[in-house]
Motif scaffolding. Structure first.
Motif, PDB file in Angstrom:
ATOM      1  N   PRO A  22     -13.814  15.285 -25.310  1.00 45.76           N
ATOM      2  CA  PRO A  22     -13.332  16.325 -23.838  1.00 45.76           C
ATOM      3  C   PRO A  22     -12.335  17.245 -25.265  1.00 45.76           C
ATOM      4  O   PRO A  22     -11.459  17.411 -25.448  1.00 45.76           O
ATOM      5  N   LYS A  23     -12.660  18.642 -24.174  1.00 42.48           N
ATOM      6  CA  LYS A  23     -11.985  19.959 -25.002  1.00 42.48           C
ATOM      7  C   LYS A  23     -11.756  20.776 -23.540  1.00 42.48           C
ATOM      8  O   LYS A  23     -11.825  19.715 -22.144  1.00 42.48           O
ATOM      9  N   ALA A  24     -10.758  21.746 -23.814  1.00 41.48           N
ATOM     10  CA  ALA A  24     -11.026  22.944 -22.070  1.00 41.48           C
ATOM     11  C   ALA A  24     -11.710  23.108 -21.425  1.00 41.48           C
ATOM     12  O   ALA A  24     -11.758  22.819 -20.071  1.00 41.48           O
ATOM     13  N   HIS A  25     -13.709  22.703 -21.733  1.00 40.69           N
ATOM     14  CA  HIS A  25     -13.663  23.169 -21.047  1.00 40.69           C
ATOM     15  C   HIS A  25     -15.156  22.324 -20.507  1.00 40.69           C
ATOM     16  O   HIS A  25     -16.511  22.091 -22.074  1.00 40.69           O
ATOM     17  N   GLY A  26     -15.431  20.950 -21.050  1.00 41.55           N
ATOM     18  CA  GLY A  26     -16.243  19.490 -21.344  1.00 41.55           C
ATOM     19  C   GLY A  26     -16.153  19.681 -23.009  1.00 41.55           C
ATOM     20  O   GLY A  26     -14.806  19.082 -23.457  1.00 41.55           O
ATOM     21  N   THR A  27     -17.378  20.167 -23.307  1.00 41.60           N
ATOM     22  CA  THR A  27     -17.455  19.736 -24.889  1.00 41.60           C
ATOM     23  C   THR A  27     -17.507  20.423 -25.117  1.00 41.60           C
ATOM     24  O   THR A  27     -17.253  20.334 -26.438  1.00 41.60           O
ATOM     25  N   SER A  28     -16.687  22.060 -25.143  1.00 39.48           N
ATOM     26  CA  SER A  28     -16.532  22.962 -25.816  1.00 39.48           C
ATOM     27  C   SER A  28     -15.386  23.725 -25.099  1.00 39.48           C
ATOM     28  O   SER A  28     -14.312  23.330 -24.015  1.00 39.48           O
ATOM     29  N   ALA A  29     -14.548  24.629 -25.668  1.00 41.36           N
ATOM     30  CA  ALA A  29     -13.628  25.456 -25.231  1.00 41.36           C
ATOM     31  C   ALA A  29     -13.531  26.197 -23.990  1.00 41.36           C
ATOM     32  O   ALA A  29     -12.664  26.630 -23.472  1.00 41.36           O
ATOM     33  N   ALA A  30     -14.790  27.018 -23.926  1.00 42.85           N
ATOM     34  CA  ALA A  30     -15.139  27.552 -22.898  1.00 42.85           C
ATOM     35  C   ALA A  30     -16.669  27.578 -22.172  1.00 42.85           C
ATOM     36  O   ALA A  30     -17.174  27.069 -23.350  1.00 42.85           O
ATOM     37  N   PRO A  31     -16.678  28.241 -21.041  1.00 49.66           N
ATOM     38  CA  PRO A  31     -18.347  28.297 -21.154  1.00 49.66           C
ATOM     39  C   PRO A  31     -18.944  28.668 -21.498  1.00 49.66           C
ATOM     40  O   PRO A  31     -18.810  29.459 -22.529  1.00 49.66           O
TER      41      PRO A  31
END
Length: 128
Positions: free
Chosen positions: A72-81
């Motif tokens: 988990p990261k800031a937006h699901g599995t990445s930093a941003a959408p």
């Protein structure tokens, strides 16, 4: 057991040409996935950077990442959408779900036919 293929060096232009050929070929679009993956296009799917020469290495065995990639990261599995202005009228919410909140599946089969891909992609020039 399938014998490992020896990786080969090809240029980015050659990869672009292969992808363009496969995308523009109505035959390739009608082939079963397994048949396409066993072609040069399938080889191009295994592209990874080579050295500072700018060439790409294709073929060989897949390179697997560890589970931390999907942590988990800031937006699901990445930093941003995903970006908002996707080409070919691709649905941003669907792309974000697949890219950042998905471990098992992608879009449903045939989804790409609902996009503008075939209307907009050149049949003669490389797709970039």
């Amino acid at each position: 057991s399938v014998p490992a293929r020896t990786p080969q060096r090809i240029s980015a232009c050659q990869v672009s040409a292969m992808l363009s050929l496969v995308v523009s070929s109505s035959l390739a679009l009608s082939l079963p996935r397994r048949a396409v993956l066993s072609t040069a296009f399938g080889t191009a799917l295994a592209i990874r950077p080579a050295s500072a020469t700018g060439d790409l290495i294709v073929g060989g065995s897949p390179i697997k990442g560890d589970e931390s990639i999907m942590a988990p990261k800031a937006h699901g599995t990445s930093a941003a959408p995903v970006q908002g202005n996707l080409r070919w009228n691709v649905d941003v919410e669907n792309a974000d779900r697949i890219t950042n909140y998905n471990r098992r599946f992608a879009e449903f089969g045939g989804y790409w036919k609902q996009t503008d891909f075939l209307k907009e992609v050149s049949r003669t020039e490389p797709t970039t």
